[in-house]
Each structure stands twice: as C-alpha cells, then as structure tokens.
Design a protein around this motif. Structure first.
Motif, short mmCIF file in Angstrom:
data_model
loop_
_atom_site.label_atom_id
_atom_site.label_comp_id
_atom_site.label_asym_id
_atom_site.label_seq_id
_atom_site.Cartn_x
_atom_site.Cartn_y
_atom_site.Cartn_z
N SER A 164 0.96 -1.16 -0.08
CA SER A 164 -0.31 -0.11 0.03
C SER A 164 1.01 1.07 0.03
N THR A 186 -4.61 -3.38 -1.90
CA THR A 186 -3.47 -4.67 -2.14
C THR A 186 -3.95 -5.89 -2.10
N GLY A 224 -11.54 -4.94 4.03
CA GLY A 224 -12.79 -5.89 4.20
C GLY A 224 -13.82 -5.30 4.99
N CYS A 234 -10.18 -5.95 8.71
CA CYS A 234 -8.89 -6.16 9.39
C CYS A 234 -8.69 -5.48 10.71
C1 HEM Z 1 -2.45 -1.78 4.36
C2 HEM Z 1 -2.35 -2.70 5.23
C3 HEM Z 1 -3.21 -3.65 5.29
C4 HEM Z 1 -4.53 -4.23 4.37
C5 HEM Z 1 -4.68 -3.69 3.11
C6 HEM Z 1 -5.25 -5.29 5.07
C7 HEM Z 1 -6.28 -5.82 4.44
C8 HEM Z 1 -7.12 -7.05 5.12
C9 HEM Z 1 -8.03 -7.40 4.34
C10 HEM Z 1 -8.87 -7.21 3.31
C11 HEM Z 1 -8.50 -8.61 5.45
C12 HEM Z 1 -9.79 -9.39 5.11
C13 HEM Z 1 -10.85 -8.77 5.91
C14 HEM Z 1 -12.30 -9.50 5.93
O1 HEM Z 1 -12.09 -10.73 5.63
O2 HEM Z 1 -13.17 -8.81 5.84
C15 HEM Z 1 -7.54 -8.34 6.58
C16 HEM Z 1 -7.56 -9.56 7.58
C17 HEM Z 1 -6.81 -9.33 8.50
N1 HEM Z 1 -5.41 -8.45 8.90
FE1 HEM Z 1 -5.19 -7.05 7.44
N2 HEM Z 1 -4.60 -5.63 6.36
C18 HEM Z 1 -3.60 -4.68 6.25
C19 HEM Z 1 -2.59 -4.63 7.54
C20 HEM Z 1 -2.67 -5.58 8.60
C21 HEM Z 1 -1.87 -5.41 9.85
C22 HEM Z 1 -0.68 -4.38 9.99
C23 HEM Z 1 -2.19 -6.77 10.62
C24 HEM Z 1 -1.52 -6.92 11.89
C25 HEM Z 1 -0.56 -6.55 12.29
C26 HEM Z 1 -3.37 -7.19 9.88
C27 HEM Z 1 -3.91 -8.36 10.44
C28 HEM Z 1 -4.86 -9.01 9.80
C29 HEM Z 1 -5.75 -9.98 10.65
C30 HEM Z 1 -5.28 -10.78 11.69
C31 HEM Z 1 -6.96 -10.40 9.70
C32 HEM Z 1 -7.87 -11.73 9.90
C33 HEM Z 1 -9.14 -10.91 10.63
C34 HEM Z 1 -10.10 -11.94 10.82
O3 HEM Z 1 -10.06 -12.89 10.12
O4 HEM Z 1 -10.93 -11.80 11.63
N3 HEM Z 1 -3.54 -6.61 8.79
N4 HEM Z 1 -6.46 -7.58 6.24
#
Ligand code: HEM
Length: 470
Positions: free
Chosen positions: A283, A339, A409, A415
C-alpha cells in the motif's frame, strides 16, 4: 446492480471458457485480479465461472459483497483451502479460524491491536521511520535509483516483527538475519499452495517443500522462546499490563480471560507477521507511485508536516492524528490500488441475498476493486485526488461513496490491523514528503500491477531529491 429476475446461480451468465477445464486456464495466470476485472466488464457484476466442473460465483457488487461479509461467521466463511494450508503449516490463528473458534481468537487479537495498544507501539514505528529516512538520505546523496517496494518491505518487516513479539531486526540496513530469510521462504510457499490445483507436496516432498519445513521449524522455535520470555516478563513486571510493549505481551494479557494454548498464541503471532507485512508495504509503494506523479500533493503533505511537527518525523503518536492530509493520501492510494482486490468466501448455509439464492457450500469470489474505481461511486474515479477524503475540501462530493471501500474488508472480520497499518503509512508518507521530492525513473505505464498473495507495483523505481530547507 443485481438483476431482480435472477434467483438461481444456474441462471447467472458466464464468460467464455473451455468445455472441460472451464475458466481455470485463463484464471491461473499471474494476475488473477485483472482476469476477474475483464470478466466483470464482459458479464456484469454477478456471474459464475467453473474450474474443471467446480463452480464459483463472482460478485463485484459492493452492496451484495457487503451483505456477505457481514453475514460472517454464521452465513459465510473464508475458502476452506486457506485454513487447510495454514493448519498444515501449523498456523491456527484468527485469519483461518471459523465459527466459535474464530470468536475466541478475534476478541484478544482485536484488543491487542486497538488504538490504545498501537499508541503504545508507536516508538517502534517512529524508530523504523527514522532509520529508513536516514537510508533514503544516503540514497538521495548518491542519486541512487531506489526500488521502493523492496525498501518498504524491509520497513514493515522490521516493524511487524518487533511489534509482534519484540524481536529486533534491521532488515532496512540489509543486516541479514536468518529469521528474515526463513520468512522469505514461507510467504511465497503459502501463496503457491493456496492456489495450487494439486497438492503435490503431500505425496512427494520437493527440495522447496523440505526447505519450507526447515524454515517453519526454525520460526516455531524462535517464537516459542519469545512466548516463554514474555510470560516471565509479565509475571515479573505487572506494570506491563497497562502498556504492553508488543503484540505477544498484549495477547498474553488478553489471554488471561480466553486461555489460549501456546500453539494458538504461536498461530496468532505468526498470522500477524503474515497479514501485516506485504499488505502495508505494498500500500505504501502504491502511495509513492502516485506521489511521484503528483508534486502538488507532495507539497501539500510537506506543508501539513511542517505545521504539525518540527522534528524530522512525527515524534509522538498524537501527531499522526493531526496529519489529516497524509492520511487522505494513504486512503486514496488504497482506493485506487487495494492490495487485496478480491476476497474468497464460502457459504455455510443456504442464504438468499437480494433475491439471489446461494446454496450451502457455494464458493464466492468477491471482487472489490471494480467498485472503488467506478464512476457510480466516485467522481473522476481514476484520478488521484486525496482531497476527496477531506470533507471540507472535497471538490467532487457529488459521487463519493466511502462505504464501497473494502481495502480492509468489512463486517465482523474486517482487518484488525487497520489502525496499525494506517499509522505506519501516515508516519512514513508524511516523513518522506517532508524531506524529499520524488522522481519516477520509469514511465508510469511500465509499472504494472502484479498480484501474488497481495497486489503490488512491479518495476517501481524512484529517485529521492532532497528538499532545500526554507
Ligand atoms: C494496508 C495494510 C493492510 C491491508 C490492506 C489489510 C487488508 C486486510 C483484509 C482485506 C483482510 C480481510 C478482511 C475481511 O475478511 O473482511 C484482512 C484481515 C486481517 N488482517 Fe489485515 N490488512 C493490512 C494490514 C494488517 C496489519 C498491519 C495486521 C496486523 C499486524 C493485519 C492483520 C489482519 C488479521 C489478523 C486479519 C484476519 C481478521 C479475521 O479474520 O478476523 N492486517 N486484512
């Protein structure tokens, strides 16, 4: 919009495909998201495809997608293959858990990444922001052409690893570290296995599968050692409970109510490494892609930075909250170049959404990028205009639908790292614009979207020109 006449999946349109293999040969190219975009153009917002007889519904309708995302965990889950592959690698955490198991994982993970804790982690983000700033200053003196995607990857790896469990890396300065080398083996293999049509590794271990096993074992050993050390620290220093210095400590504190096993703590720390690195660095790279083409935006970010802080970088967390324009830049980059352009779901039961009947077990690909760049939802949808996110300045409020943004999401599984990611992005975007102008060293049209596990700009080369102080 979804056609009100359609109520069975069988009635949905389909793009042209082959008889036996269906749409698999077209889809299994390296840029799956662009294939989906082409099909949306051909068939509309809702259609079906099949891979060797296995049917998938594809939806690019933001309202329809939102409803599915919000019906989790009861109505929908992630593709079961994701869970299968991660569990096989010993990863059992919030991203791949489902149903009541997911609820157990989600609460402490979300708490550990909440605003209060991100504030406590801010010194780590600041330290790495200053480290990469010094590196870019050197690059600018040498007039070096910089592959920013690689540099930002090092930035997020160092931050995520230290925030995840207190492990200090210096990947930014290329101090090679075996832990990092192991991670580099693991990420592409997860991508390859999730999208592999046949799980060859279960019948025959190739060299790369054996290397993966070795890397997983090494990472596991390191993380378990850190779990033991963190437990000891928390027992010896109860004050840490108020302001945990990393995600692992925060998780162990939250865990007093949830009682995770060490395996589950390991799974969640590993998940954080996996989810937090590429997404954030890619990103950021897209942000630089646009900034290098919009000097007027760089200038505005710089003016804001000078108003908010006098130091080299935003020195305290509160500065981040004041950097509204830098934050709008990050948001606009994620609108144009999310992304994670698509998400993969499966229905847990028969569901009817907008008169479309979705039987239990249906696999659905949610294409989210099309709406984010569509004129129905945003005026001048393909233009980079951060002002559209500044309510008082937005020149084009006529078509402005923030609720179609799915970069992080939606619904109960959105997220949980969003706040951390935005903080990293705002800190770095503001700092870099304060110190440099950017010059794109390749023609913009040669910078291609490349989708692997996440979508990144391939061939992004930039030089950093130091700003002469006023
Ligand atoms: C610009 C950076 C980021 C983007 C674009 C992003 C995007 C996403 C997306 C699209 C999902 C799926 C959401 C859904 O199913 O509705 C997700 C899930 C998740 N993200 Fe991120 N994310 C980012 C950064 C991070 C960071 C920094 C962390 C932790 C350090 C993180 C931890 C997680 C976790 C643990 C999930 C799973 C949540 C669940 O299933 O309950 N993400 N992220």
């Amino acid at each position: 919009m979804v056609d009100s006449q359609i109520n069975e999946i069988n009635d949905l349109k389909s793009p042209k495909g082959t008889f036996l293999l269906g749409h698999l040969p077209q889809f299994n190219t390296y840029n799956k998201h662009q294939v989906l975009e082409r099909w949306v153009e051909e068939c509309g917002e809702l259609f079906k495809i099949h891979f060797v007889g296995k049917e998938f519904v594809v939806s690019a309708n933001p309202d329809f997608n939102n409803k599915m995302l919000r019906l989790r965990p009861e109505g929908f889950k992630r593709f079961s293959k994701i869970d299968e592959i991660l569990k096989e690698m010993g990863v059992d955490g919030v991203f791949n858990a489902e149903g009541t198991a997911w609820k157990r994982h989600r609460k402490p993970t979300a708490e550990a990444l909440n605003v209060k804790n991100v504030k406590a982690y801010y010194p780590i983000i600041l330290d790495k922001t200053k480290t990469i700033l010094e590196k870019f200053k050197n690059y600018s003196q040498q007039k070096a052409i910089v592959n920013v995607q690689k540099e930002f990857m090092a930035f997020t790896i160092d931050i995520t690893t230290e925030i995840a469990f207190g492990h200090k890396l210096d990947t930014i300065n290329d101090k090679s570290n075996s832990f990092q080398n192991h991670l580099e083996v693991i990420f592409p293999m997860i991508n390859a296995r999730v999208t592999a049509p046949i799980p060859i590794w279960r019948y025959f271990k190739r060299k790369k599968d054996k290397t993966l096993d070795d890397s997983l074992k090494s990472i596991e050993k390191v993380i378990y050692e850190f779990i033991d050390e963190a437990k000891k620290r928390l027992a010896e220093n109860p004050k840490l409970k108020e302001a945990p210095s990393n995600f692992l400590e925060a998780l162990l504190i939250e865990n007093e109510d949830v009682n995770f096993t060490d395996e589950e703590i390991y799974g969640n720390v590993f998940t954080m490494l996996l989810a937090g690195e590429d997404t954030t660095s890619n990103s950021l790279s897209w942000g630089l892609f646009y900034l290098a083409q919009h000097p007027e935006v760089v200038h505005k970010v710089r003016e804001e930075a000078k108003e908010v802080y006098t130091e080299d970088a935003p020195n305290i967390y509160e500065h981040i909250e004041d950097l509204k324009y830098a934050s709008a830049v990050a948001q606009e980059a994620m609108r144009l170049k999310p992304t994670t352009p698509q998400l993969y779901l499966e229905s847990n039961k028969d569901v009817i959404i907008d008169k479309v009947s979705i039987p239990k077990g249906t696999s659905i690909i949610l294409q989210n990028k099309v709406a984010q760049t569509h004129s129905d939802y945003f005026s001048n949808p393909n233009d980079f205009v951060p002002e559209r996110w500044m309510a008082s300045e937005c020149p084009m409020h006529k078509n402005h639908a923030p609720n179609v943004m799915r970069a992080f999401g939606a619904g109960p599984r959105y997220c949980p790292g969003m706040h951390l990611a935005k903080t990293e992005m705002v800190a770095l975007i503001s700092t870099l614009c304060k110190h440099f102008d950017f010059k794109l060293e390749v023609k913009p049209e040669t910078i291609r979207e490349r989708f692997e596990f996440t979508m990144y700009p391939e061939n992004l080369k930039i030089t950093f020109i130091p700003v002469v102080p006023d």
